[in-house]
Enzyme design. Structure first.
Site, PDB file in Angstrom:
ATOM      1  N   CYS A  75       6.997  -7.231   6.955  1.00 12.49           N
ATOM      2  CA  CYS A  75       8.168  -6.733   7.683  1.00 12.49           C
ATOM      3  C   CYS A  75       8.714  -7.865   8.533  1.00 12.49           C
ATOM      4  O   CYS A  75       7.955  -8.689   9.032  1.00 12.49           O
ATOM      5  CB  CYS A  75       7.751  -5.550   8.580  1.00 12.49           C
ATOM      6  N   CYS A 108      -0.704   5.898  10.028  1.00 15.30           N
ATOM      7  CA  CYS A 108       0.562   5.250  10.398  1.00 15.30           C
ATOM      8  C   CYS A 108       0.303   3.915  11.065  1.00 15.30           C
ATOM      9  O   CYS A 108      -0.459   3.832  12.019  1.00 15.30           O
ATOM     10  CB  CYS A 108       1.296   6.066  11.450  1.00 15.30           C
ATOM     11  N   CYS A 155       2.343  -2.220  15.760  1.00 19.95           N
ATOM     12  CA  CYS A 155       2.249  -1.949  14.315  1.00 19.95           C
ATOM     13  C   CYS A 155       1.545  -3.082  13.579  1.00 19.95           C
ATOM     14  O   CYS A 155       1.885  -4.251  13.740  1.00 19.95           O
ATOM     15  CB  CYS A 155       3.654  -1.756  13.753  1.00 19.95           C
ATOM     16  N   CYS A 200       7.285  -4.954  15.704  1.00 25.95           N
ATOM     17  CA  CYS A 200       6.930  -3.926  16.690  1.00 25.95           C
ATOM     18  C   CYS A 200       5.496  -4.202  17.133  1.00 25.95           C
ATOM     19  O   CYS A 200       4.613  -4.421  16.291  1.00 25.95           O
ATOM     20  CB  CYS A 200       7.071  -2.536  16.080  1.00 25.95           C
ATOM     21  N   CYS A 245       3.411   8.488   1.244  1.00 25.00           N
ATOM     22  CA  CYS A 245       4.035   7.521   2.143  1.00 25.00           C
ATOM     23  C   CYS A 245       4.181   6.215   1.367  1.00 25.00           C
ATOM     24  O   CYS A 245       3.191   5.625   0.954  1.00 25.00           O
ATOM     25  CB  CYS A 245       3.096   7.365   3.337  1.00 25.00           C
ATOM     26  N   GLU A 260       0.824  -1.205   0.000  1.00 29.93           N
ATOM     27  CA  GLU A 260       0.000   0.000   0.000  1.00 29.93           C
ATOM     28  C   GLU A 260       0.859   1.255   0.000  1.00 29.93           C
ATOM     29  O   GLU A 260       1.960   1.269   0.556  1.00 29.93           O
ATOM     30  CB  GLU A 260      -0.888   0.011   1.250  1.00 29.93           C
TER      31      GLU A 260
HETATM   32  N1  SAH Z   1       9.652   0.448   9.443  1.00 26.81           N
HETATM   33  C1  SAH Z   1       9.921   1.825   9.496  1.00 26.81           C
HETATM   34  C2  SAH Z   1       9.008   2.669   8.635  1.00 26.81           C
HETATM   35  C3  SAH Z   1       7.537   2.332   8.621  1.00 26.81           C
HETATM   36  S1  SAH Z   1       6.549   2.621  10.062  1.00 26.81           S
HETATM   37  C4  SAH Z   1       9.870   2.303  10.919  1.00 26.81           C
HETATM   38  O1  SAH Z   1       9.418   1.566  11.769  1.00 26.81           O
HETATM   39  O2  SAH Z   1      10.303   3.420  11.140  1.00 26.81           O
HETATM   40  C5  SAH Z   1       6.156   4.367  10.041  1.00 26.81           C
HETATM   41  C6  SAH Z   1       5.890   4.932  11.453  1.00 26.81           C
HETATM   42  O3  SAH Z   1       4.599   4.573  11.958  1.00 26.81           O
HETATM   43  C7  SAH Z   1       6.891   4.429  12.464  1.00 26.81           C
HETATM   44  O4  SAH Z   1       7.321   5.469  13.295  1.00 26.81           O
HETATM   45  C8  SAH Z   1       6.070   3.451  13.250  1.00 26.81           C
HETATM   46  O5  SAH Z   1       6.626   3.222  14.507  1.00 26.81           O
HETATM   47  C9  SAH Z   1       4.729   4.132  13.303  1.00 26.81           C
HETATM   48  N2  SAH Z   1       3.615   3.250  13.654  1.00 26.81           N
HETATM   49  C10 SAH Z   1       3.533   1.923  13.457  1.00 26.81           C
HETATM   50  N3  SAH Z   1       2.341   1.451  13.901  1.00 26.81           N
HETATM   51  C11 SAH Z   1       1.664   2.521  14.383  1.00 26.81           C
HETATM   52  C12 SAH Z   1       0.343   2.674  14.937  1.00 26.81           C
HETATM   53  N4  SAH Z   1      -0.480   1.652  15.061  1.00 26.81           N
HETATM   54  N5  SAH Z   1      -0.032   3.915  15.292  1.00 26.81           N
HETATM   55  C13 SAH Z   1       0.792   4.969  15.110  1.00 26.81           C
HETATM   56  N6  SAH Z   1       2.012   4.883  14.576  1.00 26.81           N
HETATM   57  C14 SAH Z   1       2.458   3.662  14.220  1.00 26.81           C
HETATM   58 FE1  SF4 Z   2       8.211  -2.998  10.678  1.00 26.33          FE
HETATM   59 FE2  SF4 Z   2       6.066  -1.758  11.646  1.00 26.33          FE
HETATM   60 FE3  SF4 Z   2       8.234  -2.024  13.177  1.00 26.33          FE
HETATM   61 FE4  SF4 Z   2       8.283  -0.320  11.093  1.00 26.33          FE
HETATM   62  S1  SF4 Z   2       6.983  -0.158  12.919  1.00 26.33           S
HETATM   63  S2  SF4 Z   2       9.856  -1.831  11.657  1.00 26.33           S
HETATM   64  S3  SF4 Z   2       6.962  -1.459   9.632  1.00 26.33           S
HETATM   65  S4  SF4 Z   2       6.938  -3.698  12.399  1.00 26.33           S
END
Ligand code: SAH
Ligand code: SF4
Length: 390
Positions: free
Chosen positions: A135, A364, A142, A139, A128, A114
């Site tokens: 991935c 995000c 996420c 995290c 974005c 996406e």
């Molecule tokens: N993998 C990379 C880039 C993609 S995530 C990274 O982790 O930086 C883009 C941003 O969205 C990151 O800062 C991530 O921590 C944040 N993010 C992920 N899940 C989220 C959620 N459910 N609510 C708000 N931000 C989130």
């Molecule tokens: Fe991967 Fe989501 Fe962690 Fe970014 S925030 S590294 S996309 S698991």
């Protein structure tokens, strides 16, 4: 909440498994090599022809060789015999009430990702983009993290996300001013620093002055903290850096961002301080997702100010965006404001990122495609069976 699924404006084709080579996402050297190796262009004219084709593809966004009017008709016909200019298939396109647009693109069977356009972010609007399908990092807050890695996206597939957005926004040729799509953020699916070769090549294409021409200073790469790649990222791309921090002590960060076990906070901060080109005019963005009762206390805000001392930085507070089955809640608005006030007093700009496109799960951390790793293995088996069956 309602969302609108609109009809697609143009017919799209999936990347062919074999067949004519797609020129749409090649780097300049790759394009030149393809033109010469095919015999379509004589080596003596390679540079000039490459520039011509480049401009049509990346400045005018054409997907049809017939429109390359400064190239002789017979040369155009030869290009058409050997090559295609294709976009990925748009599986779904949604527009949020707030103007955010989200596309689900299919690059190959089972390989879907996406991208999201957010008006009013950056100078005019930010796209974005995803760098991987799924991935490898998990995290806990996420949505993408719940999806196994299918594969890295190629540079062409990353660039295709920009091309699809510009098709949709009607932004060809590249406007000199008043752009709608002014910024690129690598904050979609995946960890860009686990795919640095393709991310760097994609940035070379996107930033090229005779093409899409989005300056490197308007391109931000976000990482969860792959410390050994930070230096290379800065040297190879000159992109702006964003760090997904989310916690100020190792115990909590390990829980939220498991990669912290490999690269703890002290190492991460040292890597950031050494990021090429860091200056007040080129600040690092720290992303901090606000999780109720987890990382949102005034003490943590103060610890954050301490941790960032001496680093030219701004802090993006991201209200947690829930997704089906997510284990956290978003902090209360008052708590977020109090947290931001402490950061401001500590000398850091700390905008609270308004959630965008939540109604279409485009905010995000809400991105997730249906592509699963298991499907990739099933696909390999099917392909193997095909070969075995002759
Ligand atoms: N993998 C990379 C880039 C993609 S995530 C990274 O982790 O930086 C883009 C941003 O969205 C990151 O800062 C991530 O921590 C944040 N993010 C992920 N899940 C989220 C959620 N459910 N609510 C708000 N931000 C989130
Ligand atoms: Fe991967 Fe989501 Fe962690 Fe970014 S925030 S590294 S996309 S698991």
């Amino acid at each position: 909440m309602t969302s609108l699924t609109l009809e697609l404006k143009r017919p799209t084709l999936a990347e062919p498994v074999s067949g004519p080579k797609n020129l749409a996402g090649l780097t300049r050297p790759q394009l030149q090599a393809a033109l010469v190796e095919s015999g379509v262009v004589e080596p003596a004219k390679a540079k000039m022809r490459t520039s011509q084709v480049w401009r049509w593809v990346h400045n005018f966004g054409v997907t049809d060789f017939a429109r390359m009017t400064d190239i002789a008709k017979d040369a155009r016909a030869r290009l058409e015999d050997h090559f295609v200019l294709q976009r990925p298939e748009i599986v779904d396109r949604q527009i949020s009430r707030d103007g955010t647009r989200k596309w689900l693109l299919r690059f190959a069977p089972g390989v879907e990702a996406e991208s999201v356009f957010i008006p009013g972010v950056g100078r005019a609007g930010a796209l974005c983009v995803s760098s991987q399908v799924g991935c490898t990092l998990n995290c806990t807050f996420c949505h993408t993290g719940t999806q196994a890695l299918v594969r890295n996206l190629t540079a062409a597939e990353i660039v295709a996300q920009v091309q699809v957005a510009r098709d949709d926004l009607g932004e060809w040729p590249s406007p000199k001013e008043d752009r709608r799509l002014s910024n690129i953020v690598f904050m979609g699916m995946g960890e860009p620093l686990y795919n640095l070769d393709n991310v760097a090549a994609a940035i070379d294409i996107i930033a090229d002055n005779e093409g899409i021409a989005i300056s490197r200073r308007r391109i931000t790469v976000s990482t969860s903290g792959v410390v050994p790649e930070l230096q290379a990222l800065g040297e190879r791309t000159q992109a702006m850096l964003a760090i997904s921090l989310h916690a100020t002590n190792d115990a909590l960060r390990e829980e939220l961002v498991p990669l912290n076990k490999k690269y703890p906070i002290a190492e991460l901060m040292a890597g950031i301080r050494a990021y090429p080109g860091l200056a007040n005019a080129k600040r690092v963005t720290f992303e901090y997702v606000m999780l109720k009762g987890v990382n949102d206390s005034p003490a943590e805000a103060k610890a954050l100010v301490q941790l960032l001392k001496g680093i030219p930085a701004k802090i993006n507070l991201i209200p947690f965006n829930p997704w089906p089955g997510s284990p956290y809640e978003c902090s209360d608005w008052g708590t977020i404001e109090a947290f931001a006030a402490i950061l401001n007093r500590g000398g850091y700009a700390s905008p609270i990122r308004t959630p965008r496109g939540r109604d279409i799960l485009a905010a995000c951390g809400q991105l997730k495609s249906e592509s699963e790793k298991v499907r990739a293995s099933v696909r390999r088996k099917a392909a193997a069976a095909d070969v075995a069956n002759g």
